[in-house]
Design a protein around this motif. Structure first.
Motif, short mmCIF file in Angstrom:
data_model
loop_
_atom_site.label_atom_id
_atom_site.label_comp_id
_atom_site.label_asym_id
_atom_site.label_seq_id
_atom_site.Cartn_x
_atom_site.Cartn_y
_atom_site.Cartn_z
N VAL A 132 89.61 -35.42 71.40
CA VAL A 132 90.77 -35.97 70.68
C VAL A 132 91.55 -34.86 70.00
O VAL A 132 92.79 -34.84 70.04
N LYS A 133 90.85 -33.93 69.35
CA LYS A 133 91.54 -32.81 68.69
C LYS A 133 92.31 -31.96 69.70
O LYS A 133 93.43 -31.54 69.43
N LEU A 142 93.54 -32.95 72.60
CA LEU A 142 94.70 -33.72 73.07
C LEU A 142 95.80 -33.77 72.01
O LEU A 142 96.99 -33.67 72.33
N CYS A 143 95.41 -33.91 70.74
CA CYS A 143 96.42 -33.95 69.67
C CYS A 143 97.10 -32.59 69.52
O CYS A 143 98.30 -32.52 69.27
N THR A 144 96.34 -31.51 69.68
CA THR A 144 96.92 -30.17 69.58
C THR A 144 97.91 -29.93 70.71
O THR A 144 98.98 -29.37 70.49
N LYS A 145 97.57 -30.37 71.93
CA LYS A 145 98.49 -30.22 73.06
C LYS A 145 99.76 -31.03 72.83
O LYS A 145 100.86 -30.56 73.10
N ARG A 146 99.61 -32.24 72.31
CA ARG A 146 100.78 -33.09 72.07
C ARG A 146 101.68 -32.48 71.01
O ARG A 146 102.90 -32.48 71.13
N ARG A 147 101.08 -31.92 69.93
CA ARG A 147 101.89 -31.30 68.87
C ARG A 147 102.63 -30.07 69.41
O ARG A 147 103.77 -29.82 69.03
N ASP A 159 105.56 -31.28 71.44
CA ASP A 159 106.61 -31.85 70.60
C ASP A 159 107.41 -30.77 69.87
O ASP A 159 108.60 -30.93 69.62
#
Length: 101
Positions: free
Chosen positions: A88-89, A91-96, A99
């Motif tokens: 999850v971390k 995936l969230c880092t890639k999304r940030r 963005d």
């Protein structure tokens, strides 16, 4: 204190999983032996989700474990949680990062 990255959680989860499996080699072979026996043990379970049945089966399967094997089971339970947190971390880092571009 530096924050842990997602990869650190995944690596630590994998290490804990491996350590738990190594600590429980005897238990794993015991379970495989029980499940692949040519003749069933003769345990009749009616309504297998009730507490006395769960206590009976748990005591029957895991009653002879020593403290190292019990700790290994705990490691096996904790490892997937760490791996999921790491994924999850990541995936969230890639999304940030996408963005912010």
């Amino acid at each position: 204190m530096k924050k842990k990255s997602g990869k650190a959680y995944i690596i630590s989860g994998a290490i804990l999983l491996l350590a738990g499996i190594l600590a429980n080699i005897r238990t794993i072979f015991l379970l495989v032996n029980i499940l692949t026996a040519p003749e069933p043990e003769g345990i009749g379970i009616i309504g297998g989700a009730d507490a006395p049945t769960a206590i009976f089966l748990t005591d029957r399967l895991f009653g002879e474990l020593n403290i190292i094997e019990k700790a290994g089971l705990l490691l096996i339970i904790i490892a997937p949680v760490l791996i999921i947190i790491g994924i999850v971390k990541c995936l969230c880092t890639k999304r940030r990062s996408k963005d912010s571009e």
